[in-house]
Design a protein around this motif. Structure first.
Motif, mmCIF file in Angstrom:
data_model
loop_
_atom_site.group_PDB
_atom_site.id
_atom_site.type_symbol
_atom_site.label_atom_id
_atom_site.label_comp_id
_atom_site.label_asym_id
_atom_site.label_seq_id
_atom_site.Cartn_x
_atom_site.Cartn_y
_atom_site.Cartn_z
ATOM 1 N N ARG A 153 0.846 -1.190 0.000
ATOM 2 C CA ARG A 153 0.000 0.000 0.000
ATOM 3 C C ARG A 153 0.883 1.243 0.000
ATOM 4 N NH1 ARG A 153 -2.738 1.034 5.390
ATOM 5 N NH2 ARG A 153 -0.813 2.170 5.671
ATOM 6 N N GLU A 154 0.448 2.226 -0.767
ATOM 7 C CA GLU A 154 1.130 3.516 -0.811
ATOM 8 C C GLU A 154 0.167 4.578 -0.299
ATOM 9 O OE1 GLU A 154 2.428 4.100 -4.850
ATOM 10 O OE2 GLU A 154 3.438 2.161 -4.897
ATOM 11 N N THR A 155 0.709 5.723 0.082
ATOM 12 C CA THR A 155 -0.124 6.814 0.594
ATOM 13 C C THR A 155 -1.223 7.180 -0.400
ATOM 14 O OG1 THR A 155 1.747 7.639 1.863
ATOM 15 C CG2 THR A 155 -0.072 9.167 1.501
ATOM 16 N N ARG A 156 -0.898 7.158 -1.681
ATOM 17 C CA ARG A 156 -1.886 7.515 -2.703
ATOM 18 C C ARG A 156 -3.059 6.535 -2.765
ATOM 19 N NH1 ARG A 156 -1.244 4.396 -7.379
ATOM 20 N NH2 ARG A 156 0.726 3.254 -7.439
ATOM 21 N N ASP A 157 -2.922 5.358 -2.144
ATOM 22 C CA ASP A 157 -3.990 4.348 -2.134
ATOM 23 C C ASP A 157 -5.049 4.616 -1.075
ATOM 24 O OD1 ASP A 157 -2.847 2.643 -4.150
ATOM 25 O OD2 ASP A 157 -1.448 1.878 -2.633
ATOM 26 N N LEU A 158 -4.729 5.459 -0.104
ATOM 27 C CA LEU A 158 -5.633 5.610 1.038
ATOM 28 C C LEU A 158 -7.043 6.078 0.684
ATOM 29 C CD1 LEU A 158 -3.136 6.708 3.789
ATOM 30 C CD2 LEU A 158 -4.449 4.583 3.679
ATOM 31 N N PRO A 159 -7.232 7.028 -0.232
ATOM 32 C CA PRO A 159 -8.624 7.370 -0.577
ATOM 33 C C PRO A 159 -9.402 6.160 -1.131
ATOM 34 C CG PRO A 159 -7.146 9.098 -1.321
ATOM 35 C CD PRO A 159 -6.276 7.947 -0.874
ATOM 36 N N GLY A 160 -8.770 5.357 -1.958
ATOM 37 C CA GLY A 160 -9.426 4.155 -2.481
ATOM 38 C C GLY A 160 -9.678 3.128 -1.399
ATOM 39 N N CYS A 161 -8.759 3.038 -0.437
ATOM 40 C CA CYS A 161 -8.945 2.120 0.688
ATOM 41 C C CYS A 161 -10.145 2.548 1.531
ATOM 42 C CB CYS A 161 -7.689 2.073 1.549
ATOM 43 S SG CYS A 161 -6.273 1.274 0.791
ATOM 44 N N VAL A 162 -10.268 3.843 1.768
ATOM 45 C CA VAL A 162 -11.398 4.360 2.548
ATOM 46 C C VAL A 162 -12.710 4.090 1.802
ATOM 47 C CG1 VAL A 162 -12.500 6.451 3.452
ATOM 48 C CG2 VAL A 162 -10.047 6.055 3.821
ATOM 49 N N ALA A 163 -12.723 4.293 0.504
ATOM 50 C CA ALA A 163 -13.941 4.026 -0.288
ATOM 51 C C ALA A 163 -14.302 2.537 -0.231
ATOM 52 C CB ALA A 163 -13.740 4.487 -1.727
ATOM 53 N N ALA A 164 -13.299 1.668 -0.345
ATOM 54 C CA ALA A 164 -13.550 0.221 -0.275
ATOM 55 C C ALA A 164 -14.038 -0.162 1.118
ATOM 56 C CB ALA A 164 -12.278 -0.548 -0.637
ATOM 57 N N LEU A 165 -13.424 0.428 2.144
ATOM 58 C CA LEU A 165 -13.850 0.153 3.505
ATOM 59 C C LEU A 165 -15.291 0.581 3.719
ATOM 60 C CD1 LEU A 165 -13.066 -0.826 6.359
ATOM 61 C CD2 LEU A 165 -12.347 1.526 6.841
ATOM 62 N N ARG A 166 -15.684 1.695 3.132
ATOM 63 C CA ARG A 166 -17.068 2.163 3.248
ATOM 64 C C ARG A 166 -18.029 1.127 2.645
ATOM 65 N NH1 ARG A 166 -20.258 5.362 6.120
ATOM 66 N NH2 ARG A 166 -18.874 7.133 5.934
ATOM 67 N N GLU A 167 -17.676 0.577 1.494
ATOM 68 C CA GLU A 167 -18.508 -0.474 0.876
ATOM 69 C C GLU A 167 -18.642 -1.673 1.808
ATOM 70 O OE1 GLU A 167 -17.393 -1.744 -3.081
ATOM 71 O OE2 GLU A 167 -16.547 0.242 -3.488
ATOM 72 N N VAL A 168 -17.535 -2.083 2.400
ATOM 73 C CA VAL A 168 -17.539 -3.230 3.310
ATOM 74 C C VAL A 168 -18.375 -2.916 4.543
ATOM 75 C CG1 VAL A 168 -16.064 -4.662 4.799
ATOM 76 C CG2 VAL A 168 -15.331 -4.111 2.460
ATOM 77 N N HIS A 169 -18.214 -1.739 5.085
ATOM 78 C CA HIS A 169 -18.972 -1.344 6.267
ATOM 79 C C HIS A 169 -20.481 -1.351 5.985
ATOM 80 C CE1 HIS A 169 -20.030 0.697 9.963
ATOM 81 N NE2 HIS A 169 -20.668 1.624 9.260
ATOM 82 N N LEU A 170 -20.877 -0.806 4.860
ATOM 83 C CA LEU A 170 -22.306 -0.768 4.517
ATOM 84 C C LEU A 170 -22.870 -2.163 4.291
ATOM 85 C CD1 LEU A 170 -22.352 2.370 2.189
ATOM 86 C CD2 LEU A 170 -23.223 2.192 4.544
ATOM 87 N N ALA A 171 -22.064 -3.055 3.727
ATOM 88 C CA ALA A 171 -22.534 -4.416 3.450
ATOM 89 C C ALA A 171 -22.471 -5.327 4.669
ATOM 90 C CB ALA A 171 -21.706 -5.023 2.316
ATOM 91 N N ASP A 172 -21.422 -5.175 5.473
ATOM 92 C CA ASP A 172 -21.138 -6.161 6.519
ATOM 93 C C ASP A 172 -21.034 -5.617 7.930
ATOM 94 O OD1 ASP A 172 -20.805 -7.943 4.368
ATOM 95 O OD2 ASP A 172 -18.666 -7.469 4.244
ATOM 96 N N ARG A 173 -21.108 -4.300 8.093
ATOM 97 C CA ARG A 173 -20.895 -3.675 9.405
ATOM 98 C C ARG A 173 -19.483 -3.934 9.929
ATOM 99 N NH1 ARG A 173 -23.492 0.318 10.082
ATOM 100 N NH2 ARG A 173 -23.211 0.228 12.314
ATOM 101 N N TYR A 174 -18.511 -3.966 9.016
ATOM 102 C CA TYR A 174 -17.097 -4.023 9.406
ATOM 103 C C TYR A 174 -16.417 -2.770 8.892
ATOM 104 C CZ TYR A 174 -12.186 -5.143 9.778
ATOM 105 O OH TYR A 174 -10.854 -5.093 10.081
#
Length: 160
Positions: free
Chosen positions: A6-27
């Motif tokens: 992971r690079e610093t430039r990946d963090l916005p995409g990581c946050v977006a992916a995490l949001r998808e996971v949170h909405l689907a799974d509450r993680y």
């Protein structure tokens, strides 16, 4: 699929992916006040992302953290333990090997630096069967932090 550091430039995409996971799974169970910081907990020794078709599809990191109970139950010295944390794959990427590829990258890195990975997971989550299928050794079942809404956690040690 590609797995890389992971690079610093990946963090916005990581946050977006995490949001998808949170909405689907509450993680994670509670959405963090600062998701970028949550993805990079204190003691992080390495982090990886998976991309499928150029789209960020998952994340994992290793954290230098030796839980006293894990040390006691496994006999692995604290300085040789490292925790797998923040492992997730987006709902769209599931079943395509993203989680396994990320876990493999983290475990390989841990082996290179002479560390033994461990992780914990909430009872009843599909990840329990996933880790067991991959040969992770169950070392403890413990009460979890009820304030997070989890009654029981399982602790696993990486396969030898």
């Amino acid at each position: 699929m590609a797995v890389r550091r992971r690079e610093t430039r990946d963090l916005p995409g990581c946050v977006a992916a995490l949001r998808e996971v949170h909405l689907a799974d509450r993680y994670p169970t509670a959405w963090p006040a600062d998701p970028r910081a949550w993805l990079d907990p204190p003691g992080t020794t390495g982090a990886w992302v998976a991309e499928v078709g150029g789209v960020l599809a998952g994340h994992a990191c290793l954290v230098a953290w030796a839980d006293a109970a894990v040390v006691a139950r496994t006999g692995v010295p604290a300085e040789r333990l490292v925790a797998v944390k923040r492992l997730f794959s987006t709902p769209a990427a599931r079943g395509g090997g993203v989680g396994r590829a990320l876990l493999d990258a983290a475990v390989a890195h841990a082996a290179q630096v002479g560390r033994t990975p461990w992780l914990d997971v909430v009872d009843g989550e599909p990840a329990v069967a996933f880790y067991e299928r991959l040969g992770w050794r169950h070392v403890e079942r413990r009460p979890a932090d009820r304030t997070a809404g989890h009654p029981v956690m399982h602790v696993y040690l990486a396969p030898r």
